[in-house]
Design a protein around this motif. Structure first.
Motif, mmCIF file in Angstrom:
data_model
loop_
_atom_site.group_PDB
_atom_site.id
_atom_site.type_symbol
_atom_site.label_atom_id
_atom_site.label_comp_id
_atom_site.label_asym_id
_atom_site.label_seq_id
_atom_site.Cartn_x
_atom_site.Cartn_y
_atom_site.Cartn_z
ATOM 1 N N PRO A 23 90.209 47.635 20.428
ATOM 2 C CA PRO A 23 89.555 48.401 19.356
ATOM 3 C C PRO A 23 88.351 47.661 18.796
ATOM 4 O O PRO A 23 88.309 46.428 18.769
ATOM 5 C CB PRO A 23 90.663 48.551 18.309
ATOM 6 N N GLU A 24 87.368 48.408 18.325
ATOM 7 C CA GLU A 24 86.175 47.801 17.749
ATOM 8 C C GLU A 24 86.383 47.412 16.286
ATOM 9 O O GLU A 24 85.759 46.463 15.803
ATOM 10 C CB GLU A 24 84.989 48.758 17.865
ATOM 11 N N PRO A 40 85.105 44.276 12.061
ATOM 12 C CA PRO A 40 84.844 44.331 13.497
ATOM 13 C C PRO A 40 85.661 43.287 14.259
ATOM 14 O O PRO A 40 85.881 42.179 13.766
ATOM 15 C CB PRO A 40 83.342 44.031 13.595
ATOM 16 N N THR A 87 91.993 49.004 26.150
ATOM 17 C CA THR A 87 90.705 49.144 25.483
ATOM 18 C C THR A 87 90.848 48.483 24.118
ATOM 19 O O THR A 87 91.567 48.983 23.243
ATOM 20 C CB THR A 87 90.300 50.610 25.325
ATOM 21 N N GLU A 112 77.481 46.915 29.634
ATOM 22 C CA GLU A 112 76.666 47.806 28.809
ATOM 23 C C GLU A 112 75.483 46.987 28.297
ATOM 24 O O GLU A 112 75.643 46.088 27.482
ATOM 25 C CB GLU A 112 77.471 48.356 27.636
ATOM 26 N N ARG A 147 88.725 46.720 28.641
ATOM 27 C CA ARG A 147 87.416 47.131 28.142
ATOM 28 C C ARG A 147 87.216 46.505 26.774
ATOM 29 O O ARG A 147 87.990 46.761 25.846
ATOM 30 C CB ARG A 147 87.330 48.661 28.071
ATOM 31 N N LEU A 148 86.174 45.686 26.649
ATOM 32 C CA LEU A 148 85.877 44.983 25.403
ATOM 33 C C LEU A 148 84.755 45.705 24.660
ATOM 34 O O LEU A 148 83.745 46.081 25.273
ATOM 35 C CB LEU A 148 85.463 43.538 25.682
ATOM 36 N N PRO A 149 84.881 45.888 23.347
ATOM 37 C CA PRO A 149 83.827 46.570 22.586
ATOM 38 C C PRO A 149 82.594 45.686 22.423
ATOM 39 O O PRO A 149 82.660 44.459 22.613
ATOM 40 C CB PRO A 149 84.498 46.854 21.242
ATOM 41 N N ALA A 150 81.481 46.305 22.039
ATOM 42 C CA ALA A 150 80.238 45.557 21.849
ATOM 43 C C ALA A 150 80.326 44.582 20.690
ATOM 44 O O ALA A 150 79.529 43.645 20.602
ATOM 45 C CB ALA A 150 79.079 46.526 21.634
ATOM 46 N N SER A 151 81.308 44.751 19.821
ATOM 47 C CA SER A 151 81.450 43.855 18.667
ATOM 48 C C SER A 151 81.960 42.474 19.059
ATOM 49 O O SER A 151 81.766 41.500 18.324
ATOM 50 C CB SER A 151 82.398 44.472 17.638
#
Length: 381
Positions: free
Chosen positions: A29-30, A36, A27, A136, A88-92
């Motif tokens: 981090p954001e 970011p 995962t 998402e 899992r990639l953050p929305a940032s």
């Protein structure tokens, strides 16, 4: 699981260069250093050597830190190549660099947001086992899903998560082949499989469900039964943009191909799926039932136990392993006979053979409710 992140600090964000540790599922981090995480760098999760021009460009800005600790000298093993199974990639994150996941043969799942603006060349080259994308959706207007799917040509399940609910779609695989047109001295690119057409069902970054559903007629002639079963079932379960006409087409196919569809769900002992399709009317029709002729070796009666015996008793004169011919129908020369039978009866027989007791119980109850109960026979003495 402690992960060490190697990254480069940009003017307005962080570019991930590498991950170190013993994890197989990451995962990203954001936030790192209060900024970011906006990019996944070129070759970040690939075992291939980073090109010299990129090494020289990064220069002294490369650093290795472990989240929550100071700089360390020995971060461990790189989480790259065949070691990476899910990410899992953050929305940032807005950019995935060139060949970022090149050669990640064991990568199966990718989760990301629709804020992605650019996916580099060959970012997922060689990732032939990716079978699940989780998006998402935030309504950013970016064409993220289309970009991602254009990099992945194998059969894939797409989960679209929104605040109001989720949608699940199946996109079949496709292959590209180059054919030389000798008189014109050009190479023509041909696509085999319906997956390419399915990946074009986008309008301004949004899936055109009407076009998606329209392609099912073409898929019937080209895709294997398992893919068609998953595709039809997901549209019934998640009816986003599903018209009544398209719903009827999917249910009709399931009912007409009950052995292929039923085998998929029964192997997984998936009672919720069977229940959903029954209540939607998927097994209320008739289907062509091909079976071996009695006495031809493979067509001999198979005795089942448990749920199978329970089903045999319920059928009365019908015997497992045998099928009745419709008037006027001849036997197949290959040792098979074909008859039109109720889809529900075929599914019940299959469930009995496989010992799916709960499913058999449900199907018998459903058939009783559907028929409104059988009238008791009255005998005059």
């Amino acid at each position: 699981m402690r992960i060490t992140w190697e990254y480069q600090r940009l003017s307005e964000g962080i570019r991930i260069l590498r991950a170190w540790g013993e994890a197989e599922c990451l995962t990203v981090p954001e936030i790192l250093e209060g900024l970011p995480v906006t990019e996944i760098g070129p070759y970040a999760f690939s075992t291939a050597e980073l090109p010299r021009r990129l090494k020289e460009k990064e220069g002294e800005r490369r650093r290795t830190v472990e989240e929550g600790t100071n700089l360390i000298e020995e971060p461990g093993n790189p989480v790259a190549g065949n070691r990476l199974q899910a990410i899992r990639l953050p929305a940032s994150v807005q950019v995935i660099g060139d060949y970022a996941f090149y050669g990640c043969l064991e990568l199966k799942e990718i989760a990301f947001a629709d804020s992605m603006k650019r996916i580099g060349s060959g970012a997922f080259m060689g990732c032939r086992n990716v079978d699940r994308l989780e998006l998402e959706e935030r309504g950013t207007g970016e064409n993220t899903l289309y970009q991602m799917l254009s990099e992945l040509r194998y059969t894939i399940e797409v989960i679209i998560r929104r605040s109001e609910g989720s949608t699940v779609l199946i996109l079949p695989e496709y292959y590209e082949s180059s054919v030389e047109n000798i008189p014109a001295r050009i190479l023509e690119l041909h696509y085999q499989g319906t997956g390419y057409r399915y990946r074009q069902c986008f309008r301004n970054g949004i899936i055109d469900y009407r076009e998606y559903d329209r392609l099912f007629g073409l898929a019937e002639s080209q895709e294997p039964p398992e893919v068609l079963t998953r595709l039809a079932y997901n549209r019934i379960q998640y009816p986003e943009g599903l018209s009544e006409e398209a719903k009827g087409t999917y249910l009709e196919w399931i009912g007409a191909n009950v052995r292929e569809a039923g085998n998929y769900f029964l192997k997984r002992d998936d009672l919720p799926a069977i229940r959903l399709l029954c209540e939607a009317g998927g097994f209320n029709g008739t289907a062509k039932d091909k079976k071996k002729e009695p006495g031809t070796g493979e067509g001999k009666r198979v005795v089942a136990d448990g749920a199978g015996d329970f089903y045999m008793a319920s059928m009365g004169e019908h015997i497992l392993g045998e099928a009745e011919l419709e008037p006027g129908e001849g036997k197949k020369s290959s040792g098979e006979e074909e008859s039109s039978r109720a889809s529900l009866d075929i599914l019940l027989e299959m469930a009995g053979h496989m010992g799916r007791t709960e499913i058999v119980s449900y199907l018998m109850d459903y058939r009783y409710r559907k028929q409104g109960g059988r009238k008791k026979k009255v005998f005059d003495l």
